[in-house]
Design a protein around this motif. Structure first.
Motif, PDB file in Angstrom:
ATOM      1  N   LEU A 167       5.241   3.590  -1.121  1.00 43.96           N
ATOM      2  CA  LEU A 167       6.664   3.506  -0.783  1.00 43.96           C
ATOM      3  C   LEU A 167       6.931   2.467   0.296  1.00 43.96           C
ATOM      4  CD1 LEU A 167       7.585   7.302  -0.814  1.00 43.96           C
ATOM      5  CD2 LEU A 167       8.080   5.609  -2.593  1.00 43.96           C
ATOM      6  N   VAL A 175       7.424  -1.324  -0.535  1.00 43.48           N
ATOM      7  CA  VAL A 175       8.766  -1.783  -0.920  1.00 43.48           C
ATOM      8  C   VAL A 175       9.623  -1.998   0.316  1.00 43.48           C
ATOM      9  CG1 VAL A 175      10.894  -1.137  -2.133  1.00 43.48           C
ATOM     10  CG2 VAL A 175       8.673  -0.768  -3.225  1.00 43.48           C
ATOM     11  N   TYR A 176       9.597  -1.063   1.249  1.00 44.50           N
ATOM     12  CA  TYR A 176      10.403  -1.220   2.463  1.00 44.50           C
ATOM     13  C   TYR A 176      10.021  -2.509   3.187  1.00 44.50           C
ATOM     14  CZ  TYR A 176      10.616   3.891   1.753  1.00 44.50           C
ATOM     15  OH  TYR A 176      10.732   5.149   1.231  1.00 44.50           O
ATOM     16  N   GLU A 229       9.698   2.678   7.319  1.00 45.34           N
ATOM     17  CA  GLU A 229      10.195   3.897   6.676  1.00 45.34           C
ATOM     18  C   GLU A 229      11.404   4.470   7.423  1.00 45.34           C
ATOM     19  OE1 GLU A 229       8.104   7.743   4.587  1.00 45.34           O
ATOM     20  OE2 GLU A 229       7.150   6.893   6.356  1.00 45.34           O
ATOM     21  N   PHE A 282      14.562   2.304   6.899  1.00 40.33           N
ATOM     22  CA  PHE A 282      15.054   2.534   5.538  1.00 40.33           C
ATOM     23  C   PHE A 282      15.862   3.829   5.496  1.00 40.33           C
ATOM     24  CE2 PHE A 282      14.651   4.313   1.274  1.00 40.33           C
ATOM     25  CZ  PHE A 282      15.060   3.256   0.482  1.00 40.33           C
ATOM     26  N   CYS A 304      19.834   4.196   4.560  1.00 34.43           N
ATOM     27  CA  CYS A 304      20.227   5.060   3.442  1.00 34.43           C
ATOM     28  C   CYS A 304      21.233   6.115   3.887  1.00 34.43           C
ATOM     29  CB  CYS A 304      19.006   5.743   2.829  1.00 34.43           C
ATOM     30  SG  CYS A 304      18.047   4.696   1.726  1.00 34.43           S
ATOM     31  N   ASP A 330      15.116  -1.167  -5.551  1.00 32.29           N
ATOM     32  CA  ASP A 330      13.669  -1.345  -5.711  1.00 32.29           C
ATOM     33  C   ASP A 330      12.914  -0.057  -5.390  1.00 32.29           C
ATOM     34  OD1 ASP A 330      13.938  -3.921  -6.564  1.00 32.29           O
ATOM     35  OD2 ASP A 330      13.200  -4.843  -4.715  1.00 32.29           O
ATOM     36  N   HIS A 331      13.382   0.693  -4.404  1.00 33.77           N
ATOM     37  CA  HIS A 331      12.754   1.959  -4.033  1.00 33.77           C
ATOM     38  C   HIS A 331      12.798   2.947  -5.205  1.00 33.77           C
ATOM     39  CE1 HIS A 331      11.841   5.641  -1.853  1.00 33.77           C
ATOM     40  NE2 HIS A 331      12.985   6.136  -2.261  1.00 33.77           N
ATOM     41  N   ASN A 346      10.417   1.944  -7.841  1.00 33.64           N
ATOM     42  CA  ASN A 346       9.058   2.249  -7.401  1.00 33.64           C
ATOM     43  C   ASN A 346       8.760   3.751  -7.552  1.00 33.64           C
ATOM     44  OD1 ASN A 346       6.514   1.546  -6.256  1.00 33.64           O
ATOM     45  ND2 ASN A 346       7.231   2.183  -4.254  1.00 33.64           N
ATOM     46  N   GLU A 347       9.709   4.597  -7.147  1.00 32.86           N
ATOM     47  CA  GLU A 347       9.522   6.039  -7.316  1.00 32.86           C
ATOM     48  C   GLU A 347       9.335   6.393  -8.784  1.00 32.86           C
ATOM     49  OE1 GLU A 347      12.554   8.480  -5.549  1.00 32.86           O
ATOM     50  OE2 GLU A 347      11.605   8.371  -3.581  1.00 32.86           O
TER      51      GLU A 347
END
Length: 141
Positions: free
Chosen positions: A16, A19-20, A27, A30, A34, A104-105, A108-109
């Motif tokens: 994870l 991507v950040y 993290e 991010f 969010c 993108d997150h 990725n998940e």
């Protein structure tokens, strides 16, 4: 089993944060961006609200906000309701960045979850939910 859960959590976090990092975020940053984005227009919250939403101390939140402000992704201003209070808001650059990073997150998940079959994912979800329910104290309403 606990060891495997720790290894899995560590590996998922590694995947994870890659991507950040592409967006110059950690993290914590991010999570703050969010939380502001989820607030809806005008994309702002008090620092205490952000700390509660991201489950960190107010001191940790101050450090995150400081880094994001230096990067031009958020602004801080006095609250109109309480001159001692502050409001943190996404800048246009912050909103554009979190929109790209979040897309993108999620991709990725999805990639990580697709390593399981739908049946495996459903079984794991039920087991984890059951375990958490038994482990965590009930919340007061």
């Amino acid at each position: 089993m606990i060891g495997r859960l720790h290894r899995l959590a560590d590996r998922l976090t590694e995947e994870l944060v890659l991507v950040y990092g592409r967006y110059g975020l950690g993290e914590g940053e991010f999570d703050v961006l969010c939380a502001l984005r989820r607030a809806g227009e005008p994309y702002e919250r008090a620092p205490g609200e952000l700390a509660a939403h991201t489950m960190v101390t107010t001191g940790a939140m101050t450090k995150r906000i400081d880094r994001l402000e230096r990067a031009g992704l958020v602004t801080r201003r006095r609250s109109a309701d309480d001159q001692r209070g502050r409001i943190v808001a996404l800048t246009r650059a912050g909103r554009e960045l979190i929109d790209r990073a979040f897309t993108d997150h999620i991709r990725n998940e999805r990639r990580l979850l697709d390593l399981l079959t739908p049946a495996e994912a459903e079984t794991l979800e039920k087991l984890l939910a059951t375990w958490l329910t038994r482990l965590e104290p009930p919340t007061e309403s």
